[in-house]
Design a protein around this motif. Structure first.
Motif, PDB file in Angstrom:
ATOM      1  N   HIS A   1       0.830  -1.208   0.000  1.00  0.00           N
ATOM      2  CA  HIS A   1       0.000   0.000   0.000  1.00  0.00           C
ATOM      3  C   HIS A   1       0.863   1.256   0.000  1.00  0.00           C
ATOM      4  N   HIS A   2       0.362   2.269  -0.716  1.00  0.00           N
ATOM      5  CA  HIS A   2       1.145   3.490  -0.935  1.00  0.00           C
ATOM      6  C   HIS A   2       1.494   4.196   0.378  1.00  0.00           C
ATOM      7  N   ASN A   3       0.508   4.278   1.273  1.00  0.00           N
ATOM      8  CA  ASN A   3       0.690   4.966   2.550  1.00  0.00           C
ATOM      9  C   ASN A   3       1.328   6.350   2.466  1.00  0.00           C
ATOM     10  N   PRO A   4       0.729   7.250   1.700  1.00  0.00           N
ATOM     11  CA  PRO A   4       1.186   8.637   1.726  1.00  0.00           C
ATOM     12  C   PRO A   4       0.813   9.267   3.069  1.00  0.00           C
TER      13      PRO A   4
ATOM     14  N   ALA B   1      12.643   8.157  -4.496  1.00  0.00           N
ATOM     15  CA  ALA B   1      12.290   6.897  -5.140  1.00  0.00           C
ATOM     16  C   ALA B   1      13.130   5.754  -4.581  1.00  0.00           C
ATOM     17  N   VAL B   2      14.398   6.010  -4.339  1.00  0.00           N
ATOM     18  CA  VAL B   2      15.257   4.963  -3.770  1.00  0.00           C
ATOM     19  C   VAL B   2      14.724   4.558  -2.393  1.00  0.00           C
TER      20      VAL B   2
ATOM     21  N   ALA C   1      11.888  -3.448  -1.000  1.00  0.00           N
ATOM     22  CA  ALA C   1      12.854  -4.532  -0.839  1.00  0.00           C
ATOM     23  C   ALA C   1      12.810  -5.127   0.561  1.00  0.00           C
ATOM     24  N   LEU C   2      12.682  -4.288   1.567  1.00  0.00           N
ATOM     25  CA  LEU C   2      12.997  -4.734   2.928  1.00  0.00           C
ATOM     26  C   LEU C   2      11.833  -4.788   3.904  1.00  0.00           C
ATOM     27  N   THR C   3      10.852  -3.888   3.761  1.00  0.00           N
ATOM     28  CA  THR C   3       9.881  -3.775   4.856  1.00  0.00           C
ATOM     29  C   THR C   3       8.420  -3.850   4.446  1.00  0.00           C
ATOM     30  N   GLU C   4       8.067  -3.465   3.242  1.00  0.00           N
ATOM     31  CA  GLU C   4       6.651  -3.234   2.947  1.00  0.00           C
ATOM     32  C   GLU C   4       5.931  -4.517   2.524  1.00  0.00           C
ATOM     33  N   GLU C   5       4.865  -4.817   3.219  1.00  0.00           N
ATOM     34  CA  GLU C   5       4.058  -5.995   2.899  1.00  0.00           C
ATOM     35  C   GLU C   5       2.681  -5.835   3.543  1.00  0.00           C
ATOM     36  N   THR C   6       1.659  -5.928   2.737  1.00  0.00           N
ATOM     37  CA  THR C   6       0.306  -5.958   3.270  1.00  0.00           C
ATOM     38  C   THR C   6      -0.051  -7.422   3.479  1.00  0.00           C
TER      39      THR C   6
ATOM     40  N   HIS D   1       5.179  -1.475   7.494  1.00  0.00           N
ATOM     41  CA  HIS D   1       6.421  -0.757   7.757  1.00  0.00           C
ATOM     42  C   HIS D   1       6.924  -0.024   6.528  1.00  0.00           C
ATOM     43  N   VAL D   2       6.697   1.292   6.498  1.00  0.00           N
ATOM     44  CA  VAL D   2       7.372   2.108   5.492  1.00  0.00           C
ATOM     45  C   VAL D   2       8.746   2.451   6.064  1.00  0.00           C
ATOM     46  N   PRO D   3       9.729   2.651   5.199  1.00  0.00           N
ATOM     47  CA  PRO D   3      11.052   2.968   5.737  1.00  0.00           C
ATOM     48  C   PRO D   3      11.013   4.300   6.494  1.00  0.00           C
ATOM     49  N   VAL D   4      11.728   4.349   7.607  1.00  0.00           N
ATOM     50  CA  VAL D   4      11.843   5.601   8.362  1.00  0.00           C
ATOM     51  C   VAL D   4      13.295   6.070   8.279  1.00  0.00           C
TER      52      VAL D   4
END
Ligand code: MOS
Length: 761
Positions: free
Chosen positions: A207-210, A665-666, A673-678, A696-699
């Protein structure tokens, strides 16, 4: 005034965001922040089942709760028109131009059918948000529940080819190529190859999660509708609401000056502006509807769950002899969402033989949609992971393997590239990263008990351009404005349009403003697909040139002007002044001309559209991404420690915002690659991590040193500005570069995203 002899180009200089200060001080108003007298508040009730029918709704208690003005369900909602879309249909009859070509937008609150979990089943409108939210807890819904289908793997046997791939695109008259099966060369090539890699790669729903939630404020006045809406496409929301409510387009006014991030989530209007407008009509007052973070996971689409097979055949010299790229993607029960999933298999590397196939799988989910470089991003994860696997099999350096398979022209269309700097991206990126110091064996680079891995990948994204209109207006006080209804979700369009406007008008940057995000302004293309600069920018540029040409037309027949009798070839424009090329002292300023003619302003509106260039050239931006990971050899804890991205994006309008697009974008690519999964509970058909605590979006702490830069690239084919799309090319290839670095560090190949530590133990 200072006299510049010739116009010094503004394009390419770093310029700070014109809206930066407004945004950090809270001065930029987002959709939900507009104030209306008599505002009321909507709150949604969502289904608790994923498949079946509503048997009954008891809203009596909710209606009697304090402050409640209305409870709207399918039993009492106004009847609306949601037209169906079919292949070959006249696009003017389509209700939503970024919707799938086949299906019907969710007919919200129009019937008892439940297609997916957390589908809106009622809206409560009250005097305050708290009253509305409380009353939603009193609405009792009973269901006839059926077993939901949400697993792609379980449904693969029922996969089907998308209908749009079987028919013709009504606009181009061609078969939409992304959905069609394609065979190039020898279909048996794979079985004849000396070396073969044949693997399956899986990407979960994301999910985009803006930051900004989906929000609408709707108000009716005298049969006309005004909405403040969060959107990436103002004219589309206008057209969509006009069709759904049966209004002439000009009776719908859409206002959307700022967008707090979207990443694709607001390309389509979805249900919430319809619900807000419906509610405002019922209560006869303005209604504000803000979708909650939890509801966001079902209120807009998502990156679809995909399963891809990539099979590569090569000779011992590393040259590809066969590419097979098959993709299976989930869609909803009521629409066929497609994206460019397998297209990269056809065009990214040279191979005489290629097979691509694209299939859909139905599920009880909201219709997916584009997210952060949609199909290319998913497709390249699979393709470039497979390329890496091939490199190890052949014992060839992964970068060298890609260079050997560089496509000098587009292998799919056979067309020459409008420009391509990929080899230069590889070279400059590798130099900056220090790739030459890499040792080839997995687990061969260490720092204490950390395993170090270096991986790389290719990025690519098409350069689109769509029809757009813009207006340029020069005022007698020496200022000017450029206008278009375009959205700006964050890449810097407010700033870029001002720069392009100033350049075209030959005026000082400080004298030119931009105005965006209002449906009363000239129609803009969708703010997506990395095409705003190419589309809206080209329109602004042409409008600027047209406005200054009108000024010239005023003076060359004017006996009072020092420029009388001059032609366009004899004059130059700079610093808001027209002057003779041969004698720059002979000239006059724009404001002198307008004042003498007693004109407050002069303006030009231009409809700009792509020409035939896209039939003659294949147009893409390219990039090379290099990633370093550090993996704890005992615990499997994985950190990305640095990234280098080199991009070829044609002419860069604003180096500063362009670079920040690539770094952003990176960051998104690292999330993929590492954190995002619904995460879906297939028993309930319910998303179990619908919050920012569990999705988990990257922080900041996840983000390493990111280096992004552009290689010099000139492209006079893509559009009048020579600018390619540069937002999304920054995402494509990041996840594969990380996966490839992880393999180099650990010897473990992770083919299912995200790469979490349980997969490394
Ligand atoms: Mo983009 S995914 O086209 O907003």
């Amino acid at each position: 005034m200072s006299q510049r002899m010739s116009n010094v180009p503004l394009i390419g200089k770093p310029v700070e965001r014109v809206d930066g200060r407004l945004k950090v001080t809270g001065g930029a108003r987002y959709a939900a922040e507009f104030k209306h007298t008599g505002m009321t508040y909507g709150a949604l009730v969502m289904s608790t089942i994923a498949n079946g029918r509503i048997k009954g709704i008891d809203s009596k208690d909710a209606e009697r709760a304090p402050g409640v003005l209305a409870v709207i369900t399918h039993l009492n909602a106004p009847r609306l028109r949601f037209p169906e879309r079919r292949v070959g249909m006249d696009p003017r009859l389509v209700d939503d131009h970024v919707a799938p070509l086949v299906g019907q937008s969710l007919p919200v609150l129009q019937g008892p059918t439940i297609y997916f979990n957390s589908q809106p089943v009622a809206v409560v409108v009250a005097e305050t948000l708290e009253q509305a939210e409380y009353a939603t807890t009193l609405v009792k819904v009973t269901y006839g529940e059926e077993k939901p289908i949400t697993s792609v793997e379980a449904e693969m046997a029922r996969a089907f080819p998308p209908q749009e791939g079987l028919g013709k695109d009504p606009q181009t008259g061609r078969q939409p190529d992304r959905a069609a099966d394609v065979v190039r060369g020898d279909p048996q090539a794979l079985s004849k190859a000396e070396v073969v890699v044949d693997e399956t790669y899986t990407i979960p729903i994301e999910h985009h999660n803006p930051m900004e939630l989906l929000s609408t404020i709707a108000e009716w006045k005298g049969g006309k509708l005004t909405v403040h809406d969060k959107t990436q496409w103002v004219p589309n929301v206008q057209g969509y609401l006009a069709i759904v409510f049966g209004l002439p387009e000009e009776d719908v006014h859409v206002i959307s000056p700022f967008v707090g991030g979207a990443f694709g989530s607001s390309l389509r209007p979805w249900s919430h502006p319809v619900v807000a407008a419906m509610a405002a009509r019922v209560v006869k007052r303005p209604v504000k509807l803000v979708v909650t973070r939890k509801q966001m996971f079902s209120s807009h689409g998502h990156r679809p769950y995909t399963v891809q097979r990539v099979a590569l055949g090569a000779g011992k010299d590393g040259r590809l002899t066969a590419i097979v790229h098959e993709g299976y993607a989930q869609t909803s029960l009521y629409e066929e969402n497609t994206e460019n999933l397998v297209n990269v298999g056809r065009m990214l590397y040279a191979s005489p033989n290629c097979i691509t196939k694209y299939r859909l799988v139905r599920g009880n989910v909201q219709t997916p949609l584009y997210m952060r470089a949609p199909g290319e991003c998913s497709g390249v994860f699979a393709l470039d992971s497979a390329m890496d696997e091939l490199a190890y099999k052949l014992k060839i350096d992964p970068l060298e393997l890609r260079i050997r398979n560089h496509a000098d022209s587009d292998p799919y269309s056979g067309l020459p590239w409008s420009s391509k700097s990929l080899l230069e991206c590889y070279k400059q990126g590798a130099e900056k990263f220090g790739w030459a110091r890499r040792t080839i064996e997995p687990r061969s680079m260490r720092d204490g008990h950390y395993l170090i891995g270096w991986g790389m990948s290719t990025g690519t994204y098409p350069t689109w351009r769509a029809p757009s209109s813009a207006r340029a207006r020069i005022f007698s006080d020496g200022t000017a404005v450029v206008q278009s209804s375009a959205s700006d979700m964050g890449p810097g369009t407010w700033t870029t349009m001002k720069i392009i406007g100033a350049e075209a008008l030959a005026m000082d940057l400080s004298q030119v403003r931009s105005e965006l995000g209002d449906s009363t302004l000239p129609k803009a293309a969708v703010h997506g697909g990395s095409m705003t600069t190419a589309s809206v920018g080209s329109a602004v540029y042409e409008a600027g040139l047209a406005a200054r040409a009108k000024l010239l037309a005023l003076v060359n027949t004017d006996s009072r002007s020092p420029l009388r009798g001059t032609s366009a070839e004899q004059v130059d424009f700079a610093n808001g002044r027209i002057f003779l090329k041969t004698d720059p002292s002979r000239g006059e300023t724009y404001s002198d001309i307008l004042r003498r003619n007693r004109l407050e302003s002069i303006e030009a509106t231009v409809d700009s559209k792509p020409g035939a260039e896209s039939e003659k050239f294949s147009m893409h931006a390219f990039a090379a991404h290099f990633v370093e990971v550090r993996v704890d050899s005992e615990l499997g804890v994985l950190r990305v420690s640095r990234t280098v991205s080199a991009c070829g994006g044609g002419r860069i309008i604003n180096e500063q915002t362009a670079r920040s697009q690539i770094s952003g974008a990176v960051v998104g690519g690292l999330g993929m690659a590492l954190t995002e999964e619904t995460v879906m509970d297939h028993r309930m058909g319910r998303i179990v991590n619908s919050s920012l605590a569990e999705y988990h979006v990257p922080v900041n702490a996840d983000i390493p040193k990111i280096e992004a830069f552009f290689v010099q690239e000139r492209d006079d084919k893509v559009n009048p500005l020579g600018a390619k799309g540069i937002g999304e090319v920054g995402y494509v290839g990041v996840a594969s570069a990380v996966a490839n670095a992880v393999f180099h560090a650990t010897g473990k190949r992770v083919r299912k995203l995200p790469i979490t530590l349980d997969k490394l133990l």
